[in-house]
Design a protein around this motif. Sequence first.
Motif, mmCIF file in Angstrom:
data_model
loop_
_atom_site.group_PDB
_atom_site.id
_atom_site.type_symbol
_atom_site.label_atom_id
_atom_site.label_comp_id
_atom_site.label_asym_id
_atom_site.label_seq_id
_atom_site.Cartn_x
_atom_site.Cartn_y
_atom_site.Cartn_z
ATOM 1 N N ALA A 1 -17.555 21.128 9.778
ATOM 2 C CA ALA A 1 -17.365 20.444 8.361
ATOM 3 C C ALA A 1 -18.780 20.126 7.765
ATOM 4 O O ALA A 1 -19.736 20.242 8.534
ATOM 5 C CB ALA A 1 -16.978 18.731 8.641
ATOM 6 N N LEU A 2 -18.796 20.011 6.387
ATOM 7 C CA LEU A 2 -20.067 19.834 5.699
ATOM 8 C C LEU A 2 -20.027 18.877 4.740
ATOM 9 O O LEU A 2 -18.816 18.608 4.011
ATOM 10 C CB LEU A 2 -20.571 21.197 4.855
ATOM 11 C CG LEU A 2 -20.483 22.541 5.779
ATOM 12 C CD1 LEU A 2 -21.057 23.637 4.707
ATOM 13 C CD2 LEU A 2 -22.115 22.193 6.397
ATOM 14 N N CYS A 3 -21.068 18.216 4.280
ATOM 15 C CA CYS A 3 -20.971 17.185 3.273
ATOM 16 C C CYS A 3 -22.509 17.460 2.877
ATOM 17 O O CYS A 3 -23.336 17.529 3.560
ATOM 18 C CB CYS A 3 -21.043 15.895 3.809
ATOM 19 S SG CYS A 3 -20.996 14.507 2.692
ATOM 20 N N VAL A 4 -22.561 17.472 1.163
ATOM 21 C CA VAL A 4 -23.799 17.656 0.767
ATOM 22 C C VAL A 4 -24.282 16.253 -0.289
ATOM 23 O O VAL A 4 -23.388 15.726 -0.917
ATOM 24 C CB VAL A 4 -23.736 18.937 -0.328
ATOM 25 C CG1 VAL A 4 -25.221 19.266 -0.835
ATOM 26 C CG2 VAL A 4 -23.487 20.015 0.655
ATOM 27 N N ASP A 5 -25.380 15.708 -0.026
ATOM 28 C CA ASP A 5 -25.984 14.947 -0.803
ATOM 29 C C ASP A 5 -26.127 14.896 -2.398
ATOM 30 O O ASP A 5 -25.650 16.280 -2.680
ATOM 31 C CB ASP A 5 -27.201 13.984 -0.233
ATOM 32 C CG ASP A 5 -28.555 14.839 -0.766
ATOM 33 O OD1 ASP A 5 -28.305 15.964 -1.311
ATOM 34 O OD2 ASP A 5 -29.524 14.358 -0.673
#
Length: 188
Positions: free
Chosen positions: A143-147
């Motif tokens: 999984a990835l999440c970007v600010d």
Amino acid sequence: LVSCLEGADAGADSMRFETSATLRGHSGAVLDVDFSLGGDAVVNASTDGDVRLWSRIGPDRAWACARRVPCGGSGSVPSTSASAGAVLAAFPSAARAARFHPSNDNLVFVGRDARSVWLINASTGHVAASVSSKTYMRSGITALCVDETGGAVWAGDEDGKVFAISSTRRLATTTAKSSRESDSIDER
């Protein structure tokens, strides 16, 4: 793609969904999909090892594959009756997660089963930056999440770890702590 329409007859809280487009081209399971900030592009990651960038083109604004970026992958595609674990095991270099940079739709972050995160230039398909660590990343990125600035990327892996990856224009570095060890991040 699925459109959400407000229901006129059932009240303001009611919605209905309908298929507005079907994007075809991957030979493996699609594991992740992300819209660009403007909503005019889509990126997805697949067990076939490819990341595909889709955009609206032509006078009818139909969705079409604008770029295919090979990110790994091997072997033949397992049958659709295979379990999710069997599918992921069969593709050791699957592209598992994809996220647009929040302020630059030409940049895409890709989480790979090969224990790495790539930053891809969507126009050229070239890897602009990559980060991996045999010390911290012992299993595939799931999984990835970007600010909101694109300066921090959070990457989760199969071992239950979440990594904070900070990036600047010319350098990508990683700092990580197992969530089992601590809920805080090493600030380096």
